[in-house]
Design a protein around this motif. Sequence first.
Motif, PDB file in Angstrom:
ATOM      1  N   PRO A 157       0.816  -1.215   0.000  1.00 40.72           N
ATOM      2  CA  PRO A 157       0.000   0.000   0.000  1.00 40.72           C
ATOM      3  C   PRO A 157       0.859   1.278   0.000  1.00 40.72           C
ATOM      4  O   PRO A 157       1.960   1.289   0.557  1.00 40.72           O
ATOM      5  N   ASP A 158       0.336   2.335  -0.612  1.00 42.47           N
ATOM      6  CA  ASP A 158       1.076   3.607  -0.713  1.00 42.47           C
ATOM      7  C   ASP A 158       1.425   4.188   0.662  1.00 42.47           C
ATOM      8  O   ASP A 158       2.427   4.881   0.807  1.00 42.47           O
ATOM      9  N   GLU A 159       0.576   3.906   1.671  1.00 41.99           N
ATOM     10  CA  GLU A 159       0.824   4.454   3.027  1.00 41.99           C
ATOM     11  C   GLU A 159       2.186   4.005   3.563  1.00 41.99           C
ATOM     12  O   GLU A 159       2.783   4.679   4.394  1.00 41.99           O
ATOM     13  N   LEU A 160       2.648   2.847   3.080  1.00 39.69           N
ATOM     14  CA  LEU A 160       3.943   2.339   3.559  1.00 39.69           C
ATOM     15  C   LEU A 160       5.083   3.288   3.227  1.00 39.69           C
ATOM     16  O   LEU A 160       6.036   3.411   3.977  1.00 39.69           O
ATOM     17  N   GLU A 161       4.973   3.956   2.068  1.00 38.09           N
ATOM     18  CA  GLU A 161       6.030   4.884   1.667  1.00 38.09           C
ATOM     19  C   GLU A 161       6.126   6.029   2.670  1.00 38.09           C
ATOM     20  O   GLU A 161       7.214   6.441   3.080  1.00 38.09           O
ATOM     21  N   ILE A 162       4.951   6.527   3.101  1.00 41.63           N
ATOM     22  CA  ILE A 162       4.919   7.616   4.088  1.00 41.63           C
ATOM     23  C   ILE A 162       5.475   7.113   5.415  1.00 41.63           C
ATOM     24  O   ILE A 162       6.273   7.783   6.068  1.00 41.63           O
ATOM     25  N   ALA A 163       5.062   5.888   5.791  1.00 44.76           N
ATOM     26  CA  ALA A 163       5.545   5.304   7.049  1.00 44.76           C
ATOM     27  C   ALA A 163       7.064   5.190   7.025  1.00 44.76           C
ATOM     28  O   ALA A 163       7.750   5.602   7.967  1.00 44.76           O
ATOM     29  N   ALA A 164       7.608   4.654   5.931  1.00 43.92           N
ATOM     30  CA  ALA A 164       9.063   4.459   5.824  1.00 43.92           C
ATOM     31  C   ALA A 164       9.806   5.799   5.809  1.00 43.92           C
ATOM     32  O   ALA A 164      10.870   5.939   6.395  1.00 43.92           O
ATOM     33  N   ALA A 165       9.203   6.803   5.140  1.00 44.05           N
ATOM     34  CA  ALA A 165       9.845   8.122   5.064  1.00 44.05           C
ATOM     35  C   ALA A 165       9.919   8.782   6.434  1.00 44.05           C
ATOM     36  O   ALA A 165      10.785   9.606   6.700  1.00 44.05           O
ATOM     37  N   ASN A 166       8.994   8.382   7.329  1.00 48.77           N
ATOM     38  CA  ASN A 166       8.961   8.970   8.674  1.00 48.77           C
ATOM     39  C   ASN A 166       9.776   8.186   9.706  1.00 48.77           C
ATOM     40  O   ASN A 166       9.837   8.563  10.861  1.00 48.77           O
ATOM     41  N   VAL A 167      10.353   7.059   9.281  1.00 47.35           N
ATOM     42  CA  VAL A 167      11.168   6.270  10.211  1.00 47.35           C
ATOM     43  C   VAL A 167      12.635   6.553   9.909  1.00 47.35           C
ATOM     44  O   VAL A 167      13.179   6.083   8.915  1.00 47.35           O
ATOM     45  N   ASP A 168      13.266   7.346  10.755  1.00 47.58           N
ATOM     46  CA  ASP A 168      14.688   7.672  10.539  1.00 47.58           C
ATOM     47  C   ASP A 168      15.612   6.758  11.336  1.00 47.58           C
ATOM     48  O   ASP A 168      16.813   6.720  11.103  1.00 47.58           O
ATOM     49  N   GLU A 169      15.037   6.045  12.301  1.00 44.34           N
ATOM     50  CA  GLU A 169      15.856   5.164  13.147  1.00 44.34           C
ATOM     51  C   GLU A 169      16.253   3.951  12.289  1.00 44.34           C
ATOM     52  O   GLU A 169      15.386   3.223  11.806  1.00 44.34           O
ATOM     53  N   PRO A 170      17.575   3.738  12.059  1.00 47.46           N
ATOM     54  CA  PRO A 170      18.021   2.714  11.097  1.00 47.46           C
ATOM     55  C   PRO A 170      17.463   1.314  11.353  1.00 47.46           C
ATOM     56  O   PRO A 170      17.016   0.649  10.424  1.00 47.46           O
ATOM     57  N   SER A 171      17.490   0.880  12.609  1.00 47.40           N
ATOM     58  CA  SER A 171      17.032  -0.474  12.930  1.00 47.40           C
ATOM     59  C   SER A 171      15.538  -0.629  12.638  1.00 47.40           C
ATOM     60  O   SER A 171      15.108  -1.597  12.004  1.00 47.40           O
ATOM     61  N   ALA A 172      14.746   0.356  13.082  1.00 51.38           N
ATOM     62  CA  ALA A 172      13.291   0.305  12.879  1.00 51.38           C
ATOM     63  C   ALA A 172      12.957   0.297  11.386  1.00 51.38           C
ATOM     64  O   ALA A 172      12.067  -0.432  10.935  1.00 51.38           O
ATOM     65  N   LEU A 173      13.693   1.093  10.597  1.00 50.86           N
ATOM     66  CA  LEU A 173      13.453   1.138   9.148  1.00 50.86           C
ATOM     67  C   LEU A 173      13.762  -0.222   8.522  1.00 50.86           C
ATOM     68  O   LEU A 173      12.994  -0.729   7.701  1.00 50.86           O
ATOM     69  N   SER A 174      14.877  -0.810   8.933  1.00 54.35           N
ATOM     70  CA  SER A 174      15.273  -2.106   8.352  1.00 54.35           C
ATOM     71  C   SER A 174      14.208  -3.172   8.634  1.00 54.35           C
ATOM     72  O   SER A 174      13.879  -3.976   7.767  1.00 54.35           O
ATOM     73  N   TYR A 175      13.656  -3.161   9.860  1.00 48.67           N
ATOM     74  CA  TYR A 175      12.632  -4.152  10.204  1.00 48.67           C
ATOM     75  C   TYR A 175      11.319  -3.892   9.462  1.00 48.67           C
ATOM     76  O   TYR A 175      10.641  -4.822   9.035  1.00 48.67           O
TER      77      TYR A 175
END
Length: 235
Positions: A157-175
């Motif tokens: 879903p497109d919302e994931l792109e917004i979610a990922a763009a808002n996660v700057d913490e490297p570990s959280a983004l990777s998961y």
Amino acid sequence: MSDLLTEERIEELELPDELPVLPLKETVVFPQSMTPLAIGQDRSIKLIEDAVDGERLVALVTVKNPEAEQPGWDDLYEVGTAAVIHKMIRVPDGTLRILVQGVRRIRIEDHVGDDPYLLGRFEEVPDEGEETPEVEALVRNVQTLFGRVIALVPYLPDELEIAAANVDEPSALSYLVASTLRIKTDEKQHLLELTDVGARLREISVILNRELEVVELGSKIQSQVQSEMEKGQRE
């Protein structure tokens, strides 16, 4: 049922030394991710019912060989994820549907019991690595590539792109990215086992680049087929 845990509450959560083990087939659950699971085996149903009556904490460990009927200790990978059960729904056919939230990466230290279900002793496996300029660059790269993949594949879903763009913490983004990609189970397990966050982000960049190539090639073939058909119809 219990509320979703914020990152602060996940960090504060103290895990017991011993946890019941829910073997997962063809599924890897990552820390900080929400995953729905279907539970069908009698011993797994008993495990979930007991966990929901207690601390709601379970160890989710992936099975190496999905053909194993009733997986034992030898069938499991060593590294898994401790998780909280948030919701449990009973289905009319007797099976359960649960929603779990991964909280920590853990490694099996000792086998405590196997009846009525597997019970193990675990140690936590924290992330390693500093937040260097290289890791920051990897974060940006993963966010960009993930955005491009999301734009091209229908299952994300497109919302994931917004979610990922808002996660700057490297570990959280990777998961977040690892938990949403449709890649092989052993590849997901490998990502879970990588304790170095920079190395994990690098692997994810490689996977995202590969996925992009496949998707873009697929679109190219599709448009070629389309134009051939239109040409045929005109003739």
